[in-house]
Design a protein around this motif. Structure first.
Motif, PDB file in Angstrom:
ATOM      1  N   UNK B  19       0.789  -1.305  -0.069  1.00 16.86           N
ATOM      2  CA  UNK B  19       0.578  -0.253   0.160  1.00 16.86           C
ATOM      3  C   UNK B  19       1.104   0.702   0.174  1.00 16.86           C
ATOM      4  N   UNK B  20       2.247   1.211   0.509  1.00 12.69           N
ATOM      5  CA  UNK B  20       3.329   2.073   1.432  1.00 12.69           C
ATOM      6  C   UNK B  20       3.673   2.318  -0.409  1.00 12.69           C
ATOM      7  N   UNK B  21       4.212   1.406  -1.069  1.00 18.75           N
ATOM      8  CA  UNK B  21       5.095   1.203  -2.887  1.00 18.75           C
ATOM      9  C   UNK B  21       3.489   1.772  -3.064  1.00 18.75           C
ATOM     10  N   UNK B  22       2.683   1.807  -3.447  1.00 17.66           N
ATOM     11  CA  UNK B  22       1.567   1.892  -4.807  1.00 17.66           C
ATOM     12  C   UNK B  22       1.321   3.517  -4.252  1.00 17.66           C
ATOM     13  N   UNK B  23       1.431   4.256  -3.037  1.00 19.98           N
ATOM     14  CA  UNK B  23       0.939   5.321  -2.512  1.00 19.98           C
ATOM     15  C   UNK B  23       2.138   6.509  -3.274  1.00 19.98           C
ATOM     16  N   UNK B  24       3.077   5.507  -2.881  1.00 26.72           N
ATOM     17  CA  UNK B  24       4.458   6.599  -3.183  1.00 26.72           C
ATOM     18  C   UNK B  24       4.482   6.692  -5.233  1.00 26.72           C
ATOM     19  N   UNK B  25       4.229   4.889  -5.781  1.00 23.94           N
ATOM     20  CA  UNK B  25       4.573   5.288  -7.210  1.00 23.94           C
ATOM     21  C   UNK B  25       3.585   5.987  -7.367  1.00 23.94           C
ATOM     22  N   UNK B  56       7.562  -5.929  -3.236  1.00 25.12           N
ATOM     23  CA  UNK B  56       8.250  -4.798  -4.421  1.00 25.12           C
ATOM     24  C   UNK B  56       8.519  -3.596  -5.004  1.00 25.12           C
ATOM     25  N   UNK B  57       9.318  -3.081  -5.897  1.00 31.32           N
ATOM     26  CA  UNK B  57       9.814  -2.533  -6.138  1.00 31.32           C
ATOM     27  C   UNK B  57       9.135  -2.008  -7.147  1.00 31.32           C
ATOM     28  N   UNK B  58       9.919  -0.569  -6.846  1.00 33.41           N
ATOM     29  CA  UNK B  58       8.835   0.509  -7.682  1.00 33.41           C
ATOM     30  C   UNK B  58      10.383   1.470  -8.698  1.00 33.41           C
ATOM     31  N   UNK B  59       9.845   0.842 -10.247  1.00 33.69           N
ATOM     32  CA  UNK B  59      10.890   0.961 -11.114  1.00 33.69           C
ATOM     33  C   UNK B  59      10.164   2.878 -10.981  1.00 33.69           C
ATOM     34  N   UNK B  60      10.722   2.948 -12.754  1.00 35.53           N
ATOM     35  CA  UNK B  60      10.797   4.349 -13.292  1.00 35.53           C
ATOM     36  C   UNK B  60       9.572   4.404 -13.762  1.00 35.53           C
ATOM     37  N   UNK B  61       9.084   5.651 -14.419  1.00 32.74           N
ATOM     38  CA  UNK B  61       8.271   5.847 -14.801  1.00 32.74           C
ATOM     39  C   UNK B  61       7.341   4.704 -16.117  1.00 32.74           C
ATOM     40  N   UNK B  62       8.551   3.978 -17.081  1.00 35.94           N
ATOM     41  CA  UNK B  62       8.246   3.490 -17.784  1.00 35.94           C
ATOM     42  C   UNK B  62       8.616   1.753 -17.338  1.00 35.94           C
ATOM     43  N   UNK B 137      15.600  -4.936 -13.701  1.00 40.68           N
ATOM     44  CA  UNK B 137      14.230  -4.566 -13.324  1.00 40.68           C
ATOM     45  C   UNK B 137      14.373  -2.822 -13.199  1.00 40.68           C
ATOM     46  N   UNK B 138      16.276  -2.665 -12.589  1.00 39.55           N
ATOM     47  CA  UNK B 138      16.527  -1.360 -12.067  1.00 39.55           C
ATOM     48  C   UNK B 138      15.546  -0.249 -11.548  1.00 39.55           C
ATOM     49  N   UNK B 139      14.892  -0.583 -10.534  1.00 38.42           N
ATOM     50  CA  UNK B 139      14.212  -0.041  -9.863  1.00 38.42           C
ATOM     51  C   UNK B 139      14.914   1.123  -9.037  1.00 38.42           C
ATOM     52  N   UNK B 140      14.484   2.050  -8.754  1.00 36.83           N
ATOM     53  CA  UNK B 140      14.490   3.334  -8.380  1.00 36.83           C
ATOM     54  C   UNK B 140      14.377   3.238  -6.718  1.00 36.83           C
ATOM     55  N   UNK B 141      13.567   2.534  -6.579  1.00 35.59           N
ATOM     56  CA  UNK B 141      13.528   2.182  -4.928  1.00 35.59           C
ATOM     57  C   UNK B 141      13.055   0.732  -4.562  1.00 35.59           C
ATOM     58  N   UNK B 142      13.520   0.412  -3.658  1.00 37.91           N
ATOM     59  CA  UNK B 142      12.545  -0.952  -3.063  1.00 37.91           C
ATOM     60  C   UNK B 142      12.215  -0.711  -2.178  1.00 37.91           C
ATOM     61  N   UNK B 143      11.287  -1.412  -2.093  1.00 38.24           N
ATOM     62  CA  UNK B 143      10.471  -1.355  -0.536  1.00 38.24           C
ATOM     63  C   UNK B 143      10.066  -2.457  -0.004  1.00 38.24           C
ATOM     64  N   UNK B 199      18.537  12.397  -4.362  1.00 40.12           N
ATOM     65  CA  UNK B 199      19.163  11.309  -3.901  1.00 40.12           C
ATOM     66  C   UNK B 199      19.402  11.322  -5.387  1.00 40.12           C
ATOM     67  N   UNK B 200      20.405  11.171  -5.765  1.00 43.04           N
ATOM     68  CA  UNK B 200      20.983  10.735  -7.114  1.00 43.04           C
ATOM     69  C   UNK B 200      21.048   9.226  -8.068  1.00 43.04           C
ATOM     70  N   UNK B 201      21.026   8.167  -6.627  1.00 39.14           N
ATOM     71  CA  UNK B 201      20.797   6.553  -6.466  1.00 39.14           C
ATOM     72  C   UNK B 201      19.223   6.209  -6.339  1.00 39.14           C
ATOM     73  N   UNK B 202      19.709   5.074  -6.144  1.00 43.48           N
ATOM     74  CA  UNK B 202      18.276   4.602  -5.616  1.00 43.48           C
ATOM     75  C   UNK B 202      18.082   4.315  -4.375  1.00 43.48           C
ATOM     76  N   UNK B 203      16.972   4.314  -3.856  1.00 41.83           N
ATOM     77  CA  UNK B 203      17.368   3.670  -2.888  1.00 41.83           C
ATOM     78  C   UNK B 203      16.422   2.762  -1.956  1.00 41.83           C
ATOM     79  N   UNK B 204      16.876   2.359  -1.031  1.00 37.93           N
ATOM     80  CA  UNK B 204      16.178   0.523   0.064  1.00 37.93           C
ATOM     81  C   UNK B 204      15.503   1.417   1.520  1.00 37.93           C
ATOM     82  N   UNK B 205      14.141   0.209   1.388  1.00 31.09           N
ATOM     83  CA  UNK B 205      13.744   1.101   2.947  1.00 31.09           C
ATOM     84  C   UNK B 205      13.050   0.333   3.288  1.00 31.09           C
ATOM     85  N   UNK B 206      13.055   0.139   4.652  1.00 32.33           N
ATOM     86  CA  UNK B 206      11.644  -0.700   5.491  1.00 32.33           C
ATOM     87  C   UNK B 206      10.454   0.248   5.448  1.00 32.33           C
ATOM     88  N   UNK B 207       9.490  -0.447   6.001  1.00 31.51           N
ATOM     89  CA  UNK B 207       8.718   0.261   6.546  1.00 31.51           C
ATOM     90  C   UNK B 207       7.548  -0.706   7.738  1.00 31.51           C
TER      91      UNK B 207
END
Ligand code: FAD
Ligand code: AMP
Lengths: 261, 372
Positions: B19-25, B56-62, B137-143, B199-207
């Motif tokens: 749910x958090x990942x969806x809201x961010x994406x 879940x992994x959040x990728x870029x815009x496409x 996948x080269x994600x911008x963010x991994x949650x 950030x100029x790099x990917x981020x990994x977070x735990x929620x």
């Protein structure tokens, strides 16, 4: 050689806690490392990255507790590093001292990131496990094997793990205070002055260039004090409190209400 | 986000993190990939009855292009025909795919890892597969969900990716509408805020779990990765798992209502807290000072140095409201404070308060709740 990664507990950024020297996880790591060192007849070396005024008390405590050596890495700009920058410095130090078993805390009490141990493992190419409750050694010919117990998600799991390894110790559970200090309590009662046997390293001696870790500054997030809080709505009686909680749907309606509806 | 599955369903922690990942994406216009580690693609669907992880992994815009296409089997499939094995698609747990789609995933990525069904998911068993999927996948963010599994895997994945890392953080929106990961540090007196924009790099977070899962999503597309990931042979599990005698405290992490006692509760009054928790359908927690006094088992301790909780209602009895304690309580929780000192700092953190001694007040509350 067994390395123990230690860091002085800070009550605020750049202010060391006076009452306690180590967080609970680091205490767990120190106690387990000293016990493992004597069981395996291996040298133990305490490593801390940070300024002398902060870390020497921790290192002195480790030496007093029986650590064979203590190494502090101090240099300019190390304070602003994120978990991976810190791990680069620690990994270089671990290689420099030649340790193949590394113990650290699951998470530091003040930053609570829980990232340094796994990141160090990544950089030295070691296996890692977190949430470790106990460690025993096992001889298997020339290979160094450890039997570890991991407590996570409601289960106790056992693993046999081969060095090089980084083990992140979970905090020992709080026990009711008895008044008689345990061994780690004893260890905290160390003199403030650092013994001269603390070895001091800088990035140059570790073969690290400040430039190589510079890009790990500013990625830990900005620190902000928590703003002054608001005031609770104080209820006049127990009945008033329950009425308010019911009105806000935080407590289910009374059974009579349900029957009436 | 890291989520363990519960039977054939994603766990509550997984759905909350999704749910958090969806809201961010949604705020970034990005795609959410729910990455599910499976024990291989050649087994029947029963073999998926206990899925180890779903990060879940959040990728870029496409949709990103796989960087090493030949190593990945990308087989889009429809969740409505998961049993279709004739064309080479494996069986997939359809309830799980459906629920992940509804919970906010745009795509569900099944990644094969050499893990036995009853094995705990740790970096040594599934890390290589997860890192391989991230390379594709080269994600911008991994949650990840902030669970024991997330604690083992997320930081090492972050180190592998050279990513920024933040643990146990709340997702906030900054003044420019940017995504900010915020968490309390230094006993609760400070917050660390990491803005994704900076950030100029990917981020990994735990929620932390406890947030409402996203709802109303649609069917997710399925991707399958067979990357030949190997486990770390240096780590070998010995014997079966046993229940942890302190596991009792885990219920606190799922509880919607928690009644926490502090050093101000007399041992003789502690059973009143248990009754109050039972009347509210909740669990009993304790501060460090209460545990040190032997009022409650250590497994029940809540705080920055112990367990994080995210209830809807948090009733604090005879605890001063120290930052070390309250810093581990979700900011979404409604706090009710009961303390005999009207100046106790807990009244500045609580939404509702009642002044009085525990011995006097709690029996009256029980009577009001019809539970005396
Ligand atoms: C880095 C760090 C990490 C920490 N981690 C944790 C942690 O994980 N968990 C944790 O709990 N603490 C933690 N602490 C410690 C924390 O700061 C406090 O010391 C602790 O939480 C205090 O517990 P308390 O509120 O129960 O006790 P107190 O602060 O002693 O409060 C007792 C309260 O009870 C009230 N009272 C007394 N008698 C009665 C009565 N009869 N009826 C009603 N009210 C009464 C008093 O007015 C007072 O407000 C940490 C500290 C640091 C520095
Ligand atoms: N500056 C440091 N020097 C040595 N070890 C550290 C340092 N910071 C953290 N550690 C170790 O890494 C563990 C996890 O820290 P953290 O990732 O900050 O939660 C701690 O429990 C320590 O064992």
């Amino acid at each position: 050689m067994i390395a123990i990664l230690l860091r002085r507990l800070q009550s605020r950024p750049s202010a060391s806690a006076d009452d306690q020297v180590l967080g609970r996880c680091e205490r767990g790591a120190l106690t387990a490392a000293l016990a493992l060192g004597s069981a395996m007849n291996k040298q133990t070396i305490a490593i801390a990255v940070g300024p002398a005024r902060r870390e020497d008390r921790v290192l002195a405590m480790a030496l007093r507790g029986g650590a064979s050596r203590a190494v502090r890495v101090s240099d300019e700009g190390l304070e602003d590093l994120d978990y991976l920058g810190l791990a680069q410095v620690l990994a270089a130090t671990i290689k420099w001292v030649g340790a193949s078993i590394v113990l650290c805390g699951d998470r530091s009490e003040e930053e609570g990131t829980g990232a340094v141990g796994p990141a160090v493992a990544e950089l030295i190419g070691a296996a890692h496990l977190t949430s470790i409750a106990s460690i025993k050694s096992e001889s298997n010919g020339a290979r160094t094997m450890l039997l570890v117990e991991r407590v996570a998600g409601g289960t106790r799991e056992r693993f046999r793990i081969e060095a090089p390894v980084v083990l992140c110790m979970r905090p020992p559970l709080v026990r009711p205070r008895t008044g008689t200090g345990d061994t780690t309590e004893e260890l905290t009662r160390t003199p403030r002055n650092a013994p001269s046997s603390i070895e001091e390293l800088d990035l140059g001696r570790l073969g690290l260039e400040a430039r190589a870790i510079g890009h790990r500054r500013g990625t830990a997030g900005r620190l902000r004090p928590v703003r002054g809080p608001r005031r609770a709505a104080v209820a006049s009686s127990a009945a008033d409190l329950i009425r308010r909680l019911r009105a806000d749907h935080l407590v289910p309606p009374a059974r009579v209400d349900e029957e009436a509806s | 986000m890291h989520i363990e599955a519960d039977g054939e369903r994603p766990s509550a922690a997984a759905l909350s993190a999704l749910g958090d990942a969806r809201r961010i994406a949604s705020s970034l216009g990005a795609v959410v990939y729910a990455v599910v580690i499976v024990p291989g693609f050649d087994q029947g669907r029963r073999s998926y009855s206990r899925l180890p992880t779903i990060p879940p992994v959040i990728g870029g815009g496409s949709t990103p292009k796989p960087s090493r296409a030949p190593s990945a089997t990308i087989a889009p499939s429809s969740p409505s025909s998961p049993d279709d094995t004739a064309d080479g698609n494996p069986d997939v747990p359809d309830e799980l795919i459906e629920e992940l789609g509804k919970g906010g995933a745009d795509k569900v990525v099944l990644v094969a890892a050499p893990i036995a069904l009853d094995e705990p998911p740790v970096w040594a068993t599934i890390g290589a597969a997860l890192a391989g999927a991230c390379e594709e996948l080269r994600p911008a963010l991994v949650v990840f969900a902030a669970t024991a599994v997330g604690a083992d895997i997320a930081p090492r994945l972050a180190a592998r990716l050279g990513a920024a890392f933040a643990a146990h953080c709340v997702v906030e929106t900054g003044p420019r509408g940017e995504v900010v990961f915020s968490r309390k540090v230094y006993g609760g007196g400070f917050r660390r805020r990491l803005a994704l924009d900076d950030l100029d790099r990917a981020a990994v977070v735990t929620v932390p779990p406890g947030h409402a899962p996203a709802r109303g999503g649609s069917d997710a597309e399925i991707l399958m990765f067979e990357l030949g990931a190997k486990r770390d042979a240096r780590v070998e599990r010995v014997g079966g798992d046993e229940r942890d005698p302190t596991a009792d405290g885990l219920a606190l992490e799922q509880a919607r209502v928690i009644v926490t006692g502090g050093a101000g509760v007399a041992a003789s009054a502690w059973p009143l807290l248990e009754k109050l928790a039972a009347a509210l359908g909740g669990e009993v927690g304790a501060t460090r000072a209460a545990c040190e006094r032997g009022l409650a088992p250590a497994a029940r301790e809540i705080g920055l140095g112990a367990r994080y909780v995210a209830p809807v209602l948090y009733v604090v009895c005879g605890a001063s409201g120290s930052a070390g304690h309250l810093g581990a309580v979700s900011p979404d929780a409604e706090i009710v404070a009961i303390d005999r000192d009207p100046e106790a700092p807990i009244f500045r953190a609580a939404s509702y308060g009642l002044i009085g001694s525990i011995e006097d007040v709690v029996p009256k509350l029980l009577a009001e709740l019809g539970a005396s």
